[in-house]
Design a protein around this motif. Structure first.
Motif, short mmCIF file in Angstrom:
data_model
loop_
_atom_site.label_atom_id
_atom_site.label_comp_id
_atom_site.label_asym_id
_atom_site.label_seq_id
_atom_site.Cartn_x
_atom_site.Cartn_y
_atom_site.Cartn_z
N SER A 182 0.83 -1.20 0.00
CA SER A 182 0.00 0.00 0.00
C SER A 182 0.86 1.25 0.00
N SER A 183 1.95 1.22 0.78
CA SER A 183 2.87 2.35 0.82
C SER A 183 3.53 2.56 -0.53
N ILE A 184 3.91 1.47 -1.19
CA ILE A 184 4.54 1.58 -2.52
C ILE A 184 3.58 2.21 -3.51
N ALA A 185 2.32 1.77 -3.49
CA ALA A 185 1.34 2.31 -4.42
C ALA A 185 1.07 3.80 -4.16
N HIS A 186 0.98 4.19 -2.90
CA HIS A 186 0.73 5.59 -2.58
C HIS A 186 1.93 6.46 -2.93
N LEU A 187 3.13 5.94 -2.75
CA LEU A 187 4.31 6.69 -3.14
C LEU A 187 4.34 6.91 -4.66
N GLY A 188 3.81 5.95 -5.41
CA GLY A 188 3.70 6.14 -6.85
C GLY A 188 2.80 7.32 -7.20
N TRP A 189 1.69 7.45 -6.48
CA TRP A 189 0.80 8.59 -6.72
C TRP A 189 1.47 9.91 -6.35
N MET A 190 2.30 9.89 -5.33
CA MET A 190 3.01 11.13 -4.96
C MET A 190 4.04 11.51 -6.01
N MET A 191 4.74 10.52 -6.53
CA MET A 191 5.80 10.83 -7.49
C MET A 191 5.25 11.31 -8.83
N VAL A 192 4.06 10.84 -9.21
CA VAL A 192 3.53 11.22 -10.52
C VAL A 192 3.12 12.68 -10.54
N ILE A 193 2.84 13.25 -9.38
CA ILE A 193 2.42 14.65 -9.32
C ILE A 193 3.53 15.56 -8.82
N ALA A 194 4.66 14.98 -8.40
CA ALA A 194 5.71 15.77 -7.77
C ALA A 194 6.29 16.82 -8.71
N ASN A 199 2.00 21.43 -4.36
CA ASN A 199 0.91 21.62 -3.40
C ASN A 199 0.10 20.33 -3.23
N ILE A 200 -0.24 19.71 -4.36
CA ILE A 200 -0.98 18.44 -4.30
C ILE A 200 -0.10 17.35 -3.70
N LEU A 201 1.22 17.40 -3.99
CA LEU A 201 2.14 16.43 -3.39
C LEU A 201 2.12 16.53 -1.87
N THR A 202 2.16 17.73 -1.34
CA THR A 202 2.13 17.92 0.11
C THR A 202 0.82 17.42 0.71
N PHE A 260 -10.01 9.66 -1.48
CA PHE A 260 -10.35 9.89 -2.89
C PHE A 260 -9.92 11.27 -3.36
N LEU A 261 -9.81 12.23 -2.44
CA LEU A 261 -9.50 13.61 -2.81
C LEU A 261 -8.16 13.76 -3.51
N PRO A 262 -7.04 13.26 -2.96
CA PRO A 262 -5.76 13.43 -3.68
C PRO A 262 -5.72 12.73 -5.03
N LYS A 263 -6.32 11.54 -5.12
CA LYS A 263 -6.32 10.84 -6.40
C LYS A 263 -7.14 11.59 -7.44
N TRP A 264 -8.24 12.14 -7.01
CA TRP A 264 -9.07 12.92 -7.93
C TRP A 264 -8.30 14.15 -8.44
N LEU A 265 -7.67 14.87 -7.54
CA LEU A 265 -6.93 16.06 -7.94
C LEU A 265 -5.73 15.72 -8.81
N ILE A 266 -5.06 14.60 -8.51
CA ILE A 266 -3.91 14.19 -9.32
C ILE A 266 -4.35 13.83 -10.74
N LEU A 267 -5.42 13.05 -10.86
CA LEU A 267 -5.91 12.69 -12.19
C LEU A 267 -6.37 13.92 -12.96
N GLU A 268 -7.00 14.84 -12.27
CA GLU A 268 -7.44 16.08 -12.93
C GLU A 268 -6.25 16.90 -13.43
N GLU A 269 -5.20 16.98 -12.62
CA GLU A 269 -4.02 17.75 -13.01
C GLU A 269 -3.27 17.07 -14.16
N LEU A 270 -3.19 15.75 -14.13
CA LEU A 270 -2.53 15.03 -15.23
C LEU A 270 -3.30 15.21 -16.53
N THR A 271 -4.63 15.22 -16.45
CA THR A 271 -5.43 15.46 -17.65
C THR A 271 -5.21 16.87 -18.18
#
Length: 345
Positions: A182-194, A199-202, A260-271
């Motif tokens: 779970s930690s590995i997967a969440h770190l992946g979400w942090m790195m994709v937006i870093a 701000n979203i990373l924090t 769900f909030l950080p994942k939603w914002l990350i996907l929105e920013e990547l789009t």
């Protein structure tokens, strides 16, 4: 472990992280990382068991290699540019070496193999420290050097971490290994937006720390080391069981919970950045993680299990000697309420 030694270790952990987070010179940052590593190694090997000794050795060798790579990359950069400033990493080779070293410190794919094994050989409290507090110092270095790191390398590691964390966590029955993936997967979400917005990373990091601390605290209180142990948590404390279920669903990113909030914002920013293929792959990989979170939350609330007893407490649950106070989990679990619509509006 005596209280004096325990106090020294905790103080060293805090001091090492603070030194790294507040330094602008690479040698000071390296010293902070080394102090952090040397403080957590005795904590891992406190049980005097071959598995914990092996975990401590694996952690020490991995972190020492990563620290050596950080020192080598900073020396190479200082040789080429004449500065030891953390924010002035301009040499491409130094940036690549630094990215791999920080990924090894955090446990990102493909240098993640040490994390599940170390957590499995540690106690639940030590595993919580490794997956929460020990991530702060490398994250601070990434935060300070993100303008110079290669986005393609970060995107590749992020996608691989999200996919491997989901795939590998499906077959696990040990709660510590599940939390490791779970930690590995969440770190992946942090790195994709870093590399896009810090701000979203924090925000993602803070929510991850909050939910992981809550989950480990619940596991410590219920003494649940396997999925089978979680099936009889209801007889111990129904409130704790509901807290674990909400935390698991929030970790999986199920709306409308906080995760769900950080994942939603990350996907929105990547789009917004025209990264549609990466956005699609990250969204699909999150379904893998959500599957084993749902499975674990289902087993947590399974009250019709053959292992369920009619007694007030489980035979191995001690109400007078808990290893972690329940008062620490309650304020954190309150934040797992559906606050996402309030924040977005």
């Amino acid at each position: 472990m005596s209280p004096t030694i325990y106090f020294i270790i905790i103080s060293s952990l805090a001091t090492g992280t603070i030194i790294t987070m507040t330094s602008y010179h690479w040698l000071l940052a390296w010293i902070g990382l080394e102090v952090n590593t040397l403080a957590i190694v005795p904590t891992i090997s406190t049980k005097h068991h071959p598995r914990s000794t092996e975990a401590a050795m694996k952690y020490f060798l991995t972190q020492a290699a990563a620290s050596a790579m950080i020192l080598f990359s900073s020396t190479t950069n200082a040789w080429a540019t004449g500065t030891w400033d953390i924010t002035q990493m301009t040499t491409p080779l130094s940036n690549t070496i630094l990215t791999v070293a920080l990924a090894m410190k955090l446990g990102l794919v493909p240098v993640h193999f040490w994390l599940p094994e170390v957590l499995q050989g540690s106690t639940l409290l030590t595993a919580m420290i490794i997956t929460t507090w020990q991530k702060l110092a490398p994250m601070a270095l990434i935060y300070m050097t993100i303008n110079n790191l290669s986005p393609m390398i970060l995107f590749s590691m992020a996608l691989l971490s999200s996919m491997v964390g989901g795939w590998s966590g499906i077959n696990q029955t040990q709660t510590r290994k599940i939390m490791a993936y779970s930690s590995i997967a969440h770190l992946g979400w942090m790195m994709v937006i870093a590399s896009i917005t810090t701000n979203i990373l924090t925000m993602t990091l803070l929510i991850y720390l909050m939910m992981t601390t809550t989950m480990f605290s619940s596991l410590i209180l219920s003494k649940s080391k396997t999925i089978q142990d979680t099936t009889i948590t209801w007889t111990t404390s129904p409130t704790l069981t509901i807290t674990m279920m909400l935390t698991l669903l929030s970790l999986g990113g199920l709306p409308p919970l906080t995760g769900f909030l950080p994942k939603w914002l990350i996907l929105e920013e990547l789009t917004t950045q025209n990264l549609a293929p990466l956005t699609t792959m990250m969204a699909l990989s999150s379904l893998l993680s959500l599957f084993f979170y749902l499975r674990l939350s289902y087993s947590t609330t399974l009250t019709l299990s053959p292992n369920t007893t009619q007694t007030k407490h489980k035979w191995r649950f001690k109400t007078t000697k808990t290893t972690f106070p329940l008062s620490l989990t309650t304020p954190i679990s309150l934040l797992l309420m559906p606050i996402m619509p309030t924040i977005t509006t």
